[in-house]
Design a protein around this motif. Structure first.
Motif, PDB file in Angstrom:
ATOM      1  N   LEU A   1      40.171  44.028  43.339  1.00 49.20           N
ATOM      2  CA  LEU A   1      38.977  44.151  44.173  1.00 49.20           C
ATOM      3  C   LEU A   1      37.725  43.805  43.372  1.00 49.20           C
ATOM      4  O   LEU A   1      36.895  43.002  43.812  1.00 49.20           O
ATOM      5  N   PHE A   2      37.598  44.382  42.178  1.00 51.55           N
ATOM      6  CA  PHE A   2      36.391  44.153  41.376  1.00 51.55           C
ATOM      7  C   PHE A   2      36.371  42.775  40.725  1.00 51.55           C
ATOM      8  O   PHE A   2      35.293  42.203  40.513  1.00 51.55           O
ATOM      9  N   VAL A   3      37.538  42.231  40.416  1.00 53.00           N
ATOM     10  CA  VAL A   3      37.595  40.860  39.899  1.00 53.00           C
ATOM     11  C   VAL A   3      37.054  39.904  40.959  1.00 53.00           C
ATOM     12  O   VAL A   3      36.201  39.053  40.672  1.00 53.00           O
ATOM     13  N   LEU A   4      37.552  40.039  42.184  1.00 51.82           N
ATOM     14  CA  LEU A   4      37.066  39.181  43.265  1.00 51.82           C
ATOM     15  C   LEU A   4      35.583  39.402  43.526  1.00 51.82           C
ATOM     16  O   LEU A   4      34.822  38.442  43.683  1.00 51.82           O
ATOM     17  N   LEU A   5      35.186  40.658  43.579  1.00 52.93           N
ATOM     18  CA  LEU A   5      33.768  40.955  43.814  1.00 52.93           C
ATOM     19  C   LEU A   5      32.878  40.337  42.740  1.00 52.93           C
ATOM     20  O   LEU A   5      31.784  39.859  43.042  1.00 52.93           O
ATOM     21  N   SER A   6      33.327  40.353  41.486  1.00 53.17           N
ATOM     22  CA  SER A   6      32.499  39.792  40.419  1.00 53.17           C
ATOM     23  C   SER A   6      32.217  38.319  40.674  1.00 53.17           C
ATOM     24  O   SER A   6      31.091  37.863  40.500  1.00 53.17           O
ATOM     25  N   GLY A   7      33.218  37.576  41.101  1.00 55.10           N
ATOM     26  CA  GLY A   7      32.986  36.170  41.406  1.00 55.10           C
ATOM     27  C   GLY A   7      32.213  35.963  42.684  1.00 55.10           C
ATOM     28  O   GLY A   7      31.296  35.144  42.741  1.00 55.10           O
ATOM     29  N   LEU A   8      32.565  36.714  43.725  1.00 51.22           N
ATOM     30  CA  LEU A   8      31.907  36.547  45.025  1.00 51.22           C
ATOM     31  C   LEU A   8      30.432  36.919  44.977  1.00 51.22           C
ATOM     32  O   LEU A   8      29.601  36.287  45.635  1.00 51.22           O
ATOM     33  N   VAL A   9      30.101  37.943  44.222  1.00 47.19           N
ATOM     34  CA  VAL A   9      28.722  38.420  44.154  1.00 47.19           C
ATOM     35  C   VAL A   9      27.918  37.692  43.075  1.00 47.19           C
ATOM     36  O   VAL A   9      26.790  37.258  43.309  1.00 47.19           O
ATOM     37  N   LEU A  10      28.506  37.546  41.883  1.00 48.34           N
ATOM     38  CA  LEU A  10      27.758  36.994  40.753  1.00 48.34           C
ATOM     39  C   LEU A  10      27.821  35.477  40.659  1.00 48.34           C
ATOM     40  O   LEU A  10      26.999  34.870  39.986  1.00 48.34           O
ATOM     41  N   GLY A  11      28.805  34.873  41.289  1.00 51.53           N
ATOM     42  CA  GLY A  11      28.991  33.438  41.150  1.00 51.53           C
ATOM     43  C   GLY A  11      30.009  33.135  40.055  1.00 51.53           C
ATOM     44  O   GLY A  11      30.483  34.026  39.348  1.00 51.53           O
ATOM     45  N   ALA A  12      30.325  31.855  39.932  1.00 49.34           N
ATOM     46  CA  ALA A  12      31.387  31.424  39.024  1.00 49.34           C
ATOM     47  C   ALA A  12      31.101  31.783  37.562  1.00 49.34           C
ATOM     48  O   ALA A  12      31.938  32.397  36.889  1.00 49.34           O
ATOM     49  N   ARG A  13      29.933  31.418  37.069  1.00 46.05           N
ATOM     50  CA  ARG A  13      29.619  31.596  35.645  1.00 46.05           C
ATOM     51  C   ARG A  13      29.558  33.064  35.262  1.00 46.05           C
ATOM     52  O   ARG A  13      30.213  33.495  34.310  1.00 46.05           O
ATOM     53  N   LEU A  14      28.789  33.862  36.002  1.00 48.38           N
ATOM     54  CA  LEU A  14      28.652  35.274  35.650  1.00 48.38           C
ATOM     55  C   LEU A  14      29.907  36.071  35.993  1.00 48.38           C
ATOM     56  O   LEU A  14      30.244  37.038  35.302  1.00 48.38           O
ATOM     57  N   GLY A  15      30.615  35.680  37.047  1.00 45.95           N
ATOM     58  CA  GLY A  15      31.886  36.339  37.366  1.00 45.95           C
ATOM     59  C   GLY A  15      32.884  36.137  36.240  1.00 45.95           C
ATOM     60  O   GLY A  15      33.546  37.082  35.795  1.00 45.95           O
ATOM     61  N   LEU A  16      32.992  34.902  35.776  1.00 42.81           N
ATOM     62  CA  LEU A  16      33.855  34.588  34.634  1.00 42.81           C
ATOM     63  C   LEU A  16      33.443  35.416  33.418  1.00 42.81           C
ATOM     64  O   LEU A  16      34.291  36.040  32.763  1.00 42.81           O
ATOM     65  N   LEU A  17      32.157  35.433  33.122  1.00 42.03           N
ATOM     66  CA  LEU A  17      31.657  36.179  31.966  1.00 42.03           C
ATOM     67  C   LEU A  17      31.990  37.667  32.076  1.00 42.03           C
ATOM     68  O   LEU A  17      32.441  38.288  31.112  1.00 42.03           O
ATOM     69  N   SER A  18      31.785  38.238  33.247  1.00 40.90           N
ATOM     70  CA  SER A  18      32.041  39.676  33.403  1.00 40.90           C
ATOM     71  C   SER A  18      33.502  40.002  33.129  1.00 40.90           C
ATOM     72  O   SER A  18      33.814  41.007  32.479  1.00 40.90           O
ATOM     73  N   GLN A  19      34.409  39.145  33.580  1.00 43.48           N
ATOM     74  CA  GLN A  19      35.828  39.420  33.368  1.00 43.48           C
ATOM     75  C   GLN A  19      36.273  39.079  31.950  1.00 43.48           C
ATOM     76  O   GLN A  19      37.178  39.721  31.416  1.00 43.48           O
ATOM     77  N   LEU A  20      35.624  38.118  31.316  1.00 35.95           N
ATOM     78  CA  LEU A  20      35.891  37.872  29.900  1.00 35.95           C
ATOM     79  C   LEU A  20      35.490  39.085  29.072  1.00 35.95           C
ATOM     80  O   LEU A  20      36.212  39.487  28.154  1.00 35.95           O
ATOM     81  N   VAL A  21      34.353  39.667  29.401  1.00 30.67           N
ATOM     82  CA  VAL A  21      33.906  40.884  28.708  1.00 30.67           C
ATOM     83  C   VAL A  21      34.941  41.990  28.897  1.00 30.67           C
ATOM     84  O   VAL A  21      35.321  42.677  27.939  1.00 30.67           O
ATOM     85  N   TYR A  22      35.431  42.147  30.113  1.00 29.33           N
ATOM     86  CA  TYR A  22      36.447  43.167  30.395  1.00 29.33           C
ATOM     87  C   TYR A  22      37.706  42.932  29.560  1.00 29.33           C
ATOM     88  O   TYR A  22      38.216  43.863  28.908  1.00 29.33           O
TER      89      TYR A  22
END
Length: 171
Positions: free
Chosen positions: A36-57
């Motif tokens: 849920l949160f992986v998808l939300l990170s991309g859907l809300v933040l966009g490709a670049r920041l969604g990718l970054l947020s999950q790389l940090v995780y």
């Protein structure tokens, strides 16, 4: 990168870590709220920041912080039976964000389906290798039980993301 972007990426990394702790063990792969949160990170933040947020995780978990399911951390988790799912999270967030950026609301559905698909593909492959090459069993244990659950998570993510994107200008 602006401070606000860093804060949003950090927030979604933290939300994914919290989602990992909401866990229902059903076999070698538990049901969690990570997808849920992986998808939300991309859907809300966009490709670049969604990718970054999950790389940090993923990096937080890899260095030993207890952010993976059941408060686990370390490279052994990534190398273990659920590692393929975890490694796929940044790619899934990127895909969800990319299709949302390119196609708007319609892209949210496509990006979510592709994101969940890449999580399943990499997770299934790693689980199959972990099970000595028994990919059929890995599919039955690591993909099949999650199809209805993740369809609901994707639908919820789309609804939430649509509302959040309307309420908060991100990026």
């Amino acid at each position: 990168m602006r401070g606000r972007e860093v804060a949003f990426a950090g927030l979604f990394a933290a939300l994914t870590a919290v989602g990992a702790q909401i866990s229902i063990p059903i076999g070698p792969v538990p049901i969690t709220l990570q997808v849920l949160f992986v998808l939300l990170s991309g859907l809300v933040l966009g490709a670049r920041l969604g990718l970054l947020s999950q790389l940090v995780y993923v990096v937080m978990g890899a260095i030993g912080l207890p952010v993976f399911a059941n408060f686990n951390g370390g490279f052994t988790v990534i190398y273990g039976p659920t590692g393929g799912y975890i490694v796929a999270f940044p790619i899934a967030a990127y895909l969800a964000g990319l299709f949302t950026e390119r196609l708007g609301r319609r892209g949210m559905l496509i990006g979510s389906i592709l994101g969940v698909g890449i999580i399943y593909l990499l997770g299934w492959l790693r689980l199959g290798l972990f099970m000595g090459g028994d990919f059929e069993k890995a599919f039955l244990l690591g993909v099949t039980p999650f199809l209805p659950v993740d369809a609901v998570k994707a639908a919820v993510a789309i609804v939430i993301a649509d509302r959040v994107r309307k309420a908060v200008e991100i990026g």
